[in-house]
Enzyme design. Structure first.
Site, mmCIF file in Angstrom:
data_model
loop_
_atom_site.group_PDB
_atom_site.id
_atom_site.type_symbol
_atom_site.label_atom_id
_atom_site.label_comp_id
_atom_site.label_asym_id
_atom_site.label_seq_id
_atom_site.Cartn_x
_atom_site.Cartn_y
_atom_site.Cartn_z
ATOM 1 N N VAL A 47 -4.867 12.507 -0.359
ATOM 2 C CA VAL A 47 -4.446 13.008 0.953
ATOM 3 C C VAL A 47 -3.379 14.060 0.692
ATOM 4 O O VAL A 47 -2.469 13.841 -0.119
ATOM 5 C CB VAL A 47 -3.875 11.868 1.831
ATOM 6 C CG1 VAL A 47 -3.367 12.398 3.165
ATOM 7 C CG2 VAL A 47 -4.931 10.785 2.047
ATOM 8 N N GLY A 82 1.411 9.016 4.830
ATOM 9 C CA GLY A 82 2.183 8.110 5.682
ATOM 10 C C GLY A 82 1.590 7.921 7.067
ATOM 11 O O GLY A 82 2.238 7.353 7.942
ATOM 12 N N TYR A 85 -2.435 0.342 -4.202
ATOM 13 C CA TYR A 85 -3.625 -0.451 -4.524
ATOM 14 C C TYR A 85 -3.297 -1.929 -4.678
ATOM 15 O O TYR A 85 -4.054 -2.789 -4.218
ATOM 16 C CB TYR A 85 -4.312 0.087 -5.787
ATOM 17 C CG TYR A 85 -4.890 1.464 -5.604
ATOM 18 C CD1 TYR A 85 -4.466 2.533 -6.386
ATOM 19 C CD2 TYR A 85 -5.851 1.710 -4.618
ATOM 20 C CE1 TYR A 85 -4.980 3.803 -6.207
ATOM 21 C CE2 TYR A 85 -6.370 2.988 -4.432
ATOM 22 C CZ TYR A 85 -5.929 4.023 -5.223
ATOM 23 O OH TYR A 85 -6.441 5.282 -5.038
#
Lengths: 173, 169
Positions: free
Chosen positions: A95, A101, A139
């Site tokens: 991203v 965020g 993750y």
């Protein structure tokens, strides 16, 4: 923030290629990127594609300062575990920094997992660099196990000359 | 030793399933194997296979005490590097213990490399357990790189409940 996640189309390959380079810069390895949007178009949109891709898009009014509305992507392919069966490997998840965020990364990851579930995939695998703490935390928070740490798995690669040499041995069989 | 390497066919799945379990035993992870012969037949020999296989065979006179002539295999599939393009991933490489040291493992791996290059691949990737010194030594002697050690790549996995949770719309 308003965003949508959709399957990539061939015309997205220029944007995906741009973001692949941005991710490589983030990982301190821009000189490792050898392919362009042309290889992506050929390999991702042929009869038997080597990969699939999802992109994250924002509306015009939220475009980036350079004018991009495609602000994230997830590139993945199907794999096979001889122990458990069909699986998915998430090759890239990215991203653009100014859009982080807002849940876009999580949205892309979940969408890949959903695609995998529809194809009866039992595992989602990926690799992450040891120094990349924000990604490792991301993750881990989603329930991923680090198999290098817990089970001792190491990733091994042949490329360039070492791959050519190995393949040449096959002619001697 | 006289041996041949050829593409696997659906009839080989029984022997491949047997050797998958043998490999898991060697890796001390037998309880992890859920795949059956039937799964291999469906997943490897349908219209859009998840994997391809090659087997190593010896002539009848060299068969094992249990009568097996299929004594090694490699299982691979095509993958993709967003930096290097087409790649091949070798999921399994195995030779039955009594047939090791004869160049069969190397021949299987070379064949995967050759098939990969023919398909336009620029990388051959796989994983090995850190304690598996004999395998690590074998791979290193063939000129590969350990990118976990040299570049810091860690292998991550989501499965079971964690994956179910992620996959919820």
């Amino acid at each position: 923030m308003n965003f949508k996640i959709r399957p990539a189309i061939k015309e997205d390959c220029k944007e995906i290629s741009r973001m692949i380079m941005e991710l490589a810069v983030y990982e301190n390895m821009p000189d490792q990127v050898k392919i362009t949007h042309e290889e992506l178009e050929r390999d991702g949109f042929c009869e038997s594609p080597f990969f699939e891709c999802l992109v994250a898009e924002v509306p015009e009014e939220h475009k980036s300062k350079e004018g991009f509305t495609v602000v994230g992507y997830a590139l993945y392919f199907y794999t096979y575990s001889t122990w458990k069966g069909p699986s998915i490997f998430l090759e890239d998840l990215y991203v653009m920094p100014e859009f982080r965020g807002n849940g876009i990364g999580k949205g892309l990851l979940c969408k890949v997992a959903e695609v995998g579930k529809k194809k009866q995939c039992v595992r989602l695998q990926l690799s992450v660099l040891d120094w990349n703490t924000p990604s490792r935390d991301f993750y881990a928070a989603k329930g991923a196990q680090d198999l290098t740490v817990s089970e001792g798995w190491h990733a091994i690669r042949f490329d360039g000359q070492s791959l050519d040499n190995l393949a040449n041995e096959a002619a001697k069989i | 030793m006289d041996f041949s390497i050829r593409a696997a066919n659906v009839e080989d799945c029984k022997d491949i399933a047997r050797m998958i379990v043998e490999l898991a035993e060697y890796e001390k992870m037998t309880e992890h194997v859920k795949i059956t012969q039937r799964d291999l037949e469906q997943d490897g020999f349908s219209k859009n296979p998840f994997f391809h296989g090659i087997v190593a065979e010896v002539p009848e006179q060299l068969r094992t005490k249990d009568g097996h002539t299929k004594i090694g295999y490699a299982l691979y599939f095509y993958s993709y590097s967003s930096w290097a393009g087409r790649a091949v991933y070798m999921e399994d490489l195995y030779v039955m213990p009594e047939f090791r040291g004869k160049g069969i493992g190397k021949a299987l791996m070379s064949k995967v490399a050759q098939l990969g290059l023919a398909a336009g691949c620029n990388q051959l990737n796989f994983t090995v357990l850190d304690w598996n010194q004999s395998s690590r030594d074998f791979y290193m002697s063939q000129g590969c790189s350990d990118i976990t050690t040299s570049m810091g790549y860690h292998c991550m996995r989501c499965e079971g409940e964690a994956l179910q949770h992620l996959a919820q719309p």
